[in-house]
Design a protein around this motif. Structure first.
Motif, short mmCIF file in Angstrom:
data_model
loop_
_atom_site.label_atom_id
_atom_site.label_comp_id
_atom_site.label_asym_id
_atom_site.label_seq_id
_atom_site.Cartn_x
_atom_site.Cartn_y
_atom_site.Cartn_z
N UNK A 20 -139.28 20.05 15.25
CA UNK A 20 -140.33 18.30 15.62
C UNK A 20 -139.17 17.76 15.90
N UNK A 21 -138.02 18.06 16.72
CA UNK A 21 -136.88 17.39 17.55
C UNK A 21 -136.76 17.70 18.89
N UNK A 22 -135.77 17.32 19.68
CA UNK A 22 -135.78 18.01 21.44
C UNK A 22 -135.18 18.98 21.04
N UNK A 23 -135.24 20.04 21.66
CA UNK A 23 -134.00 21.22 22.02
C UNK A 23 -132.56 20.48 22.03
N UNK A 24 -132.74 19.74 22.98
CA UNK A 24 -131.01 19.05 23.56
C UNK A 24 -130.44 18.93 22.45
N UNK A 25 -131.19 18.62 21.00
CA UNK A 25 -130.50 17.75 20.28
C UNK A 25 -130.09 18.91 19.13
N UNK A 26 -130.79 19.39 19.31
CA UNK A 26 -130.94 20.80 18.16
C UNK A 26 -129.29 22.04 18.95
N UNK A 27 -129.30 21.79 19.78
CA UNK A 27 -128.29 22.51 20.75
C UNK A 27 -128.99 24.28 20.78
N UNK A 28 -129.76 23.84 21.46
CA UNK A 28 -130.82 25.46 22.16
C UNK A 28 -130.75 25.51 22.85
N UNK A 29 -130.14 24.69 23.86
CA UNK A 29 -129.63 24.75 25.31
C UNK A 29 -128.66 25.04 25.76
#
Length: 379
Positions: A20-29
């Motif tokens: 439930x968090x943006x993938x940009x904030x999760x370093x997934x991009x």
């Protein structure tokens, strides 16, 4: 912004369905480039075999395609390295040590135990529908099925058999159903296993792990579906969460209400606050105006009255209101059997309306500061 910057911003805003968090904030991009009208997007998932892989990939594809002048999107999907996963779990914990319970007295999450004196009063059905109704109001809701021996929450929420929490190293991400993050012992049983025959120490450890090892993230409300009675789990949770609030469920029947009073009194002895009573299976009205009261009437009001009286040795207590009276409802029962909560499928039903009003009352009622320490500094 260049086209590549626009694509990165759009993709980075995609929300991971489990975290439930943006993938940009999760370093997934990872790498993003644009060649003419084609966007090349590289992302990484947390684990191999991520159950949300297809959904995340499609959401990323749709987000990139929404950027002006992008006609085609090519998505490359990889997996985080062990070091990247460790960094992610540390970020998710936000400095909290491993296996530290995040729902302590200083937490901003309201913890509400839904209890009953005896089984068969519809406590779990009320809990599941209340959780969904709270989520429908925009709250971030978690649900722990602490009724280990009689677990039923997965079925009531339509969570498919065999569904398990996703593991990221030592974190467990609970499945999400109807915007409610849920965990139950039923998710951990082996195939063909349907009975849990455990005693005190195992029950205590299981509940403790649900509250420490499962990553719910930031929650507004955590509901805990308690087992009926005042046994091992009630005592354990009283020790772990003495600051929790308690909602007592009963039926109008005198035999049920008398036992429900005991569950409220035991919770109060651990320091927990009884915030209200819910009367389930109350009289209902047929289309011709006939009132059917299979279980009598008045039990909920009696429980609320007794729990509002002065406590042991004359100790004062807070007013305990009858917060809801939920009528008998075929739709409520059918929704529980099918895994489609009545508050979603038939919100116009009388029982659904009562639960929705209950959710509204809870959502707009402060949890109070009774028995809570306040950070104060004398100058």
């Amino acid at each position: 912004m260049t086209s590549a910057d626009q694509v990165r911003a759009a993709v980075g805003a995609v929300t991971d369905p489990e975290l439930r968090r943006p993938i940009g904030d999760l370093d997934m991009v990872r790498e993003i480039s644009v060649d003419g009208t084609t966007a090349h997007v590289s992302i990484v998932l947390t684990i191999v075999g991520c159950p949300m892989a297809q959904r995340i990939e499609q959401d990323v594809r749709d987000a990139a395609a929404s950027v002006p002048d992008i006609a085609d999107v090519q998505v490359d999907v990889g997996v985080m390295t062990p070091a990247e996963r460790r960094a992610l779990t540390e970020k998710l914990r936000d400095g909290r040590p491993v296996r530290q319970m995040p729902f302590g007295p200083d937490s901003l999450t309201r913890v509400i135990l839904v209890s009953s004196g005896k089984g068969g009063v519809g406590k779990s059905t009320v809990t599941a529908n209340l959780a969904v109704a709270l989520a429908q109001q925009g709250l971030r809701v978690g649900l722990v099925d602490a009724d280990v021996h009689g677990f039923s929450i997965p079925g009531l929420l339509g969570i498919a058999p065999g569904t398990q929490p996703t593991r990221i190293d030592d974190l467990m991400l609970p499945p999400v159903a109807h915007d409610v993050k849920t965990v139950s012992i039923g998710m951990f049983l082996r195939e063909g296993e349907s009975v849990v025959a455990w005693r005190g120490p195992m029950l205590h450890r299981t509940v403790q792990q649900f509250l420490t090892d499962v990553f719910f993230g930031d929650l507004d409300v955590l509901l805990i579906d308690m087992p009926p009675g005042t046994g091992d789990i009630a005592i354990s949770i009283g020790q772990i969460l003495p600051h929790a609030e308690v909602l007592v469920v009963t039926t109008p029947q005198q035999a049920a209400s008398e036992v429900a009073i005991r569950s409220g009194l035991v919770a109060r002895r651990t320091g927990q606050r009884v915030i209200g009573v819910v009367e389930n299976m109350a009289p209902y009205t047929l289309p011709d105006g006939t009132v059917i009261d299979l279980f009598g009437s008045g039990g909920g009001a009696e429980v609320a009255r007794v729990l509002s009286e002065p406590g042991e040795h004359g100790a004062p207590t807070e007013d305990v209101p009858l917060m809801a009276s939920i009528p008998l409802s075929p739709a409520l029962r059918q929704g529980g059997d099918s895994g489609h909560p009545v508050v979603l499928d038939q919100p116009e039903d009388a029982a659904a309306q009562a639960i929705i009003r209950l959710a509204d009352t809870i959502a707009h009622r402060g949890r109070g500061l009774s028995r809570r320490s306040l950070p104060m500094r004398l100058s």
